[in-house]
Design a protein around this motif. Structure first.
Motif, PDB file in Angstrom:
ATOM      1  N   ARG A  40      -0.411  -4.548  39.206  1.00  0.00           N
ATOM      2  CA  ARG A  40      -1.504  -5.270  39.861  1.00  0.00           C
ATOM      3  C   ARG A  40      -1.203  -6.767  39.853  1.00  0.00           C
ATOM      4  O   ARG A  40      -1.869  -7.558  39.209  1.00  0.00           O
ATOM      5  CB  ARG A  40      -2.836  -5.017  39.143  1.00  0.00           C
ATOM      6  CG  ARG A  40      -3.218  -3.557  38.976  1.00  0.00           C
ATOM      7  CD  ARG A  40      -3.547  -2.918  40.327  1.00  0.00           C
ATOM      8  NE  ARG A  40      -4.128  -1.597  40.146  1.00  0.00           N
ATOM      9  CZ  ARG A  40      -3.450  -0.468  40.046  1.00  0.00           C
ATOM     10  NH1 ARG A  40      -2.116  -0.521  40.092  1.00  0.00           N
ATOM     11  NH2 ARG A  40      -4.057   0.691  39.903  1.00  0.00           N
TER      12      ARG A  40
ATOM     13  N   ARG B 288       0.715 -10.260  42.264  1.00  0.00           N
ATOM     14  CA  ARG B 288       0.679 -10.875  43.592  1.00  0.00           C
ATOM     15  C   ARG B 288       1.408 -10.069  44.652  1.00  0.00           C
ATOM     16  O   ARG B 288       1.091 -10.166  45.840  1.00  0.00           O
ATOM     17  CB  ARG B 288       1.261 -12.294  43.486  1.00  0.00           C
ATOM     18  CG  ARG B 288       1.348 -13.066  44.787  1.00  0.00           C
ATOM     19  CD  ARG B 288       1.628 -14.520  44.555  1.00  0.00           C
ATOM     20  NE  ARG B 288       0.515 -15.144  43.864  1.00  0.00           N
ATOM     21  CZ  ARG B 288      -0.590 -15.559  44.484  1.00  0.00           C
ATOM     22  NH1 ARG B 288      -0.715 -15.414  45.800  1.00  0.00           N
ATOM     23  NH2 ARG B 288      -1.565 -16.112  43.812  1.00  0.00           N
TER      24      ARG B 288
ATOM     25  N   GLN C 265       1.082  -7.097  45.387  1.00  0.00           N
ATOM     26  CA  GLN C 265       0.166  -6.201  46.082  1.00  0.00           C
ATOM     27  C   GLN C 265      -0.477  -6.863  47.298  1.00  0.00           C
ATOM     28  O   GLN C 265      -0.946  -6.178  48.205  1.00  0.00           O
ATOM     29  CB  GLN C 265      -0.924  -5.709  45.125  1.00  0.00           C
ATOM     30  CG  GLN C 265      -0.410  -4.788  44.028  1.00  0.00           C
ATOM     31  CD  GLN C 265       0.133  -3.483  44.578  1.00  0.00           C
ATOM     32  OE1 GLN C 265      -0.373  -2.964  45.562  1.00  0.00           O
ATOM     33  NE2 GLN C 265       1.167  -2.953  43.946  1.00  0.00           N
ATOM     34  N   LEU C 266      -0.495  -8.189  47.333  1.00  0.00           N
ATOM     35  CA  LEU C 266      -1.073  -8.891  48.475  1.00  0.00           C
ATOM     36  C   LEU C 266      -0.266  -8.665  49.753  1.00  0.00           C
ATOM     37  O   LEU C 266      -0.766  -8.911  50.851  1.00  0.00           O
ATOM     38  CB  LEU C 266      -1.165 -10.391  48.180  1.00  0.00           C
ATOM     39  CG  LEU C 266      -2.049 -10.793  46.997  1.00  0.00           C
ATOM     40  CD1 LEU C 266      -1.996 -12.299  46.795  1.00  0.00           C
ATOM     41  CD2 LEU C 266      -3.481 -10.332  47.180  1.00  0.00           C
TER      42      LEU C 266
ATOM     43  N   HIS D  19      -7.429  -0.557  48.423  1.00  0.00           N
ATOM     44  CA  HIS D  19      -6.958  -1.787  47.787  1.00  0.00           C
ATOM     45  C   HIS D  19      -8.110  -2.614  47.220  1.00  0.00           C
ATOM     46  O   HIS D  19      -7.923  -3.319  46.219  1.00  0.00           O
ATOM     47  CB  HIS D  19      -6.129  -2.601  48.784  1.00  0.00           C
ATOM     48  CG  HIS D  19      -4.716  -2.127  48.906  1.00  0.00           C
ATOM     49  ND1 HIS D  19      -3.685  -2.622  48.139  1.00  0.00           N
ATOM     50  CD2 HIS D  19      -4.154  -1.163  49.683  1.00  0.00           C
ATOM     51  CE1 HIS D  19      -2.557  -2.012  48.446  1.00  0.00           C
ATOM     52  NE2 HIS D  19      -2.818  -1.127  49.377  1.00  0.00           N
TER      53      HIS D  19
ATOM     54  N   ARG E 229      -8.634  -1.040  43.854  1.00  0.00           N
ATOM     55  CA  ARG E 229      -7.541  -1.381  42.938  1.00  0.00           C
ATOM     56  C   ARG E 229      -7.588  -2.853  42.534  1.00  0.00           C
ATOM     57  O   ARG E 229      -7.158  -3.215  41.432  1.00  0.00           O
ATOM     58  CB  ARG E 229      -6.199  -1.058  43.586  1.00  0.00           C
ATOM     59  CG  ARG E 229      -5.990   0.424  43.881  1.00  0.00           C
ATOM     60  CD  ARG E 229      -4.652   0.672  44.524  1.00  0.00           C
ATOM     61  NE  ARG E 229      -3.574   0.450  43.570  1.00  0.00           N
ATOM     62  CZ  ARG E 229      -2.317   0.210  43.910  1.00  0.00           C
ATOM     63  NH1 ARG E 229      -1.989   0.131  45.182  1.00  0.00           N
ATOM     64  NH2 ARG E 229      -1.390   0.043  42.988  1.00  0.00           N
ATOM     65  N   SER E 230      -8.101  -3.698  43.411  1.00  0.00           N
ATOM     66  CA  SER E 230      -8.130  -5.129  43.106  1.00  0.00           C
ATOM     67  C   SER E 230      -9.076  -5.456  41.950  1.00  0.00           C
ATOM     68  O   SER E 230      -9.002  -6.548  41.383  1.00  0.00           O
ATOM     69  CB  SER E 230      -8.539  -5.923  44.350  1.00  0.00           C
ATOM     70  OG  SER E 230      -9.907  -5.740  44.662  1.00  0.00           O
ATOM     71  N   ARG E 231      -9.951  -4.529  41.593  1.00  0.00           N
ATOM     72  CA  ARG E 231     -10.859  -4.774  40.476  1.00  0.00           C
ATOM     73  C   ARG E 231     -10.116  -4.962  39.167  1.00  0.00           C
ATOM     74  O   ARG E 231     -10.663  -5.526  38.214  1.00  0.00           O
ATOM     75  CB  ARG E 231     -11.859  -3.615  40.350  1.00  0.00           C
ATOM     76  CG  ARG E 231     -12.805  -3.495  41.543  1.00  0.00           C
ATOM     77  CD  ARG E 231     -13.573  -2.180  41.514  1.00  0.00           C
ATOM     78  NE  ARG E 231     -14.438  -2.041  42.687  1.00  0.00           N
ATOM     79  CZ  ARG E 231     -15.064  -0.913  43.021  1.00  0.00           C
ATOM     80  NH1 ARG E 231     -14.921   0.167  42.255  1.00  0.00           N
ATOM     81  NH2 ARG E 231     -15.817  -0.863  44.097  1.00  0.00           N
TER      82      ARG E 231
ATOM     83  N   MET F  28      -7.266  -6.644  39.068  1.00  0.00           N
ATOM     84  CA  MET F  28      -6.493  -7.873  39.198  1.00  0.00           C
ATOM     85  C   MET F  28      -7.237  -9.032  38.532  1.00  0.00           C
ATOM     86  O   MET F  28      -8.419  -8.926  38.193  1.00  0.00           O
ATOM     87  CB  MET F  28      -6.273  -8.205  40.681  1.00  0.00           C
ATOM     88  CG  MET F  28      -5.361  -7.259  41.419  1.00  0.00           C
ATOM     89  SD  MET F  28      -5.214  -7.752  43.178  1.00  0.00           S
ATOM     90  CE  MET F  28      -3.889  -6.676  43.713  1.00  0.00           C
TER      91      MET F  28
ATOM     92  N   ARG G 284      -7.878 -11.215  43.004  1.00  0.00           N
ATOM     93  CA  ARG G 284      -8.893 -10.371  43.649  1.00  0.00           C
ATOM     94  C   ARG G 284      -9.540 -11.108  44.820  1.00  0.00           C
ATOM     95  O   ARG G 284      -9.756 -10.522  45.883  1.00  0.00           O
ATOM     96  CB  ARG G 284      -9.937  -9.956  42.621  1.00  0.00           C
ATOM     97  CG  ARG G 284     -10.986  -8.997  43.175  1.00  0.00           C
ATOM     98  CD  ARG G 284     -11.778  -8.343  42.060  1.00  0.00           C
ATOM     99  NE  ARG G 284     -12.534  -9.309  41.270  1.00  0.00           N
ATOM    100  CZ  ARG G 284     -12.260  -9.630  40.010  1.00  0.00           C
ATOM    101  NH1 ARG G 284     -11.224  -9.063  39.393  1.00  0.00           N
ATOM    102  NH2 ARG G 284     -13.004 -10.498  39.359  1.00  0.00           N
TER     103      ARG G 284
ATOM    104  N   MET H  63      -7.071 -11.107  47.692  1.00  0.00           N
ATOM    105  CA  MET H  63      -7.015  -9.797  48.337  1.00  0.00           C
ATOM    106  C   MET H  63      -8.232  -9.600  49.238  1.00  0.00           C
ATOM    107  O   MET H  63      -8.098  -9.151  50.391  1.00  0.00           O
ATOM    108  CB  MET H  63      -6.956  -8.697  47.294  1.00  0.00           C
ATOM    109  CG  MET H  63      -6.938  -7.280  47.879  1.00  0.00           C
ATOM    110  SD  MET H  63      -5.431  -6.895  48.821  1.00  0.00           S
ATOM    111  CE  MET H  63      -4.318  -6.463  47.463  1.00  0.00           C
ATOM    112  N   ARG H  64      -9.405  -9.935  48.754  1.00  0.00           N
ATOM    113  CA  ARG H  64     -10.621  -9.767  49.560  1.00  0.00           C
ATOM    114  C   ARG H  64     -10.583 -10.660  50.796  1.00  0.00           C
ATOM    115  O   ARG H  64     -10.974 -10.236  51.887  1.00  0.00           O
ATOM    116  CB  ARG H  64     -11.864 -10.072  48.723  1.00  0.00           C
ATOM    117  CG  ARG H  64     -12.125  -9.049  47.620  1.00  0.00           C
ATOM    118  CD  ARG H  64     -13.357  -9.441  46.795  1.00  0.00           C
ATOM    119  NE  ARG H  64     -14.561  -9.402  47.622  1.00  0.00           N
ATOM    120  CZ  ARG H  64     -15.283  -8.320  47.844  1.00  0.00           C
ATOM    121  NH1 ARG H  64     -14.919  -7.165  47.328  1.00  0.00           N
ATOM    122  NH2 ARG H  64     -16.372  -8.391  48.582  1.00  0.00           N
TER     123      ARG H  64
END
Length: 326
Positions: free
Chosen positions: A227, A229, A231-232, A269, A272-274, A276, A281, A284-285
């Motif tokens: 988890r 960066r 993943q961005l 995602h 999953r970002s929760r 991060m 997060r 990502m949002r």
């Protein structure tokens, strides 16, 4: 010594605990070892991955080991391998997976007999001692099909939802047509724009039966478990998908499917970002919000009603923001 028939592209980073299994199974793919060329890319490993690659390279008549001092990412590493392809076919394998004997010889034979651009197969996931068969989402087997016709329907799993580069083999003409390369620098979701380009622009494919590829899940160093960066890159990858589809001659036909994919993966995602950090997060949002703003409102309305409740609830806050900004 004969020229190679198939080139195998094997990128890996810190795969020391697993890659010897992968390489050992590659020694059992053809009766004539010279039929296979092995191109290995050590992508900035800090363990003994590169050493194991060099050791196994001696067991293949055709082999090469490429070394990146710093990690370039799976997409760029695969592209490095593509520059060394010889023979009429090529395929990919990851450093923590393995395959049953003669898988590649069967795939090469089916590719030649069917005379199509690429073949795809089912695969087996391995989680600890548990194994599960995952079927390629195409009902017709051993039949040459149009890749474009395998993109729809929008609300069911189809071949663009099965993006695994290692689940098949590709004829050399896919490379020559410029359809084999991945978007450079993507560390995750690199297979999403790749699979869309392949299905929109290639001429023919088939789903065939073959000895299994076994995909190891739950590996600590896998990006599916990390988890950070990297993943961005999901946002950049899905932006490319929307760009590819929007520029296609049948964009209106395929945009609902792309919309479905963006919404479904975005919900995953967001969950999953929760795990991060707060700043990642937020990034990502923000990135997913930008994706949602690009989607045609009519397509979103058509898709959102068919998503299950949990995914709708996860997406709802960002979709309300999109609506309020419209």
């Amino acid at each position: 010594m004969r020229a190679p028939l198939v080139t195998v592209i094997l990128p890996a980073k810190d795969a020391g605990p697993y890659i010897a299994t992968t390489l050992e199974t590659l020694t059992r793919q053809f009766d004539d070892p010279a039929a296979l060329k092995l191109v290995m890319i050590d992508d900035g490993s800090r363990d003994d991955t590169g050493q194991l690659m060099r050791r196994y390279a001696e067991r293949f008549p055709h082999s090469a080991v490429l070394t990146n001092p710093r990690p370039q990412g799976l997409a760029s590493a695969r592209n490095q391998g593509l520059a060394h392809v010889e023979g009429e076919a090529f395929c990919f394998v990851d450093g923590d997976d393995w395959m049953q004997p003669h898988r590649l010889s069967v795939l090469a034979e089916r590719l030649r007999e069917l005379d199509c651009d690429f073949v795809r197969t089912d695969h087996v996931t391995v989680t600890g001692a548990k194994r599960a068969l995952h079927r390629a989402p195409q009902p017709w087997r051993e039949r040459v099909l149009s890749p474009r016709d395998a993109i729809l329907p929008e609300n069911e799993p189809t071949m663009v939802d099965y993006p695994f580069a290692w689940a098949g083999m590709f004829h050399r003409r896919v490379l020559d047509a410029g359809l084999a390369a991945f978007s450079p620098g993507l560390f995750t979701a690199e297979d999403r724009p790749w699979i869309w380009r392949l299905h929109l622009e290639a001429e023919s494919f088939a789903v065939v039966d073959a000895p299994a590829l076994l995909y190891r899940r739950g590996v600590a160093t896998s990006l599916t478990q990390i988890r950070d960066r990297r993943q961005l890159d999901f946002v950049r990858a899905m932006t490319e998908v929307l760009d590819v589809v929007a520029s296609d001659r049948d964009a209106e036909r395929f945009l609902p499917k792309a919309t479905w994919t963006v919404l479904a993966l975005s919900s995953r995602h967001l969950v999953r970002s929760r795990r991060m950090t707060r700043s990642l997060r937020a990034e990502m949002r923000s990135g997913i919000l930008g994706l949602l703003e690009r989607l045609p409102a009519d397509d979103v309305a058509g898709v959102i009603g068919r998503l299950d409740g949990p995914r709708r609830r996860v997406l709802a806050p960002l979709l309300r923001r999109v609506g309020s900004d419209a």
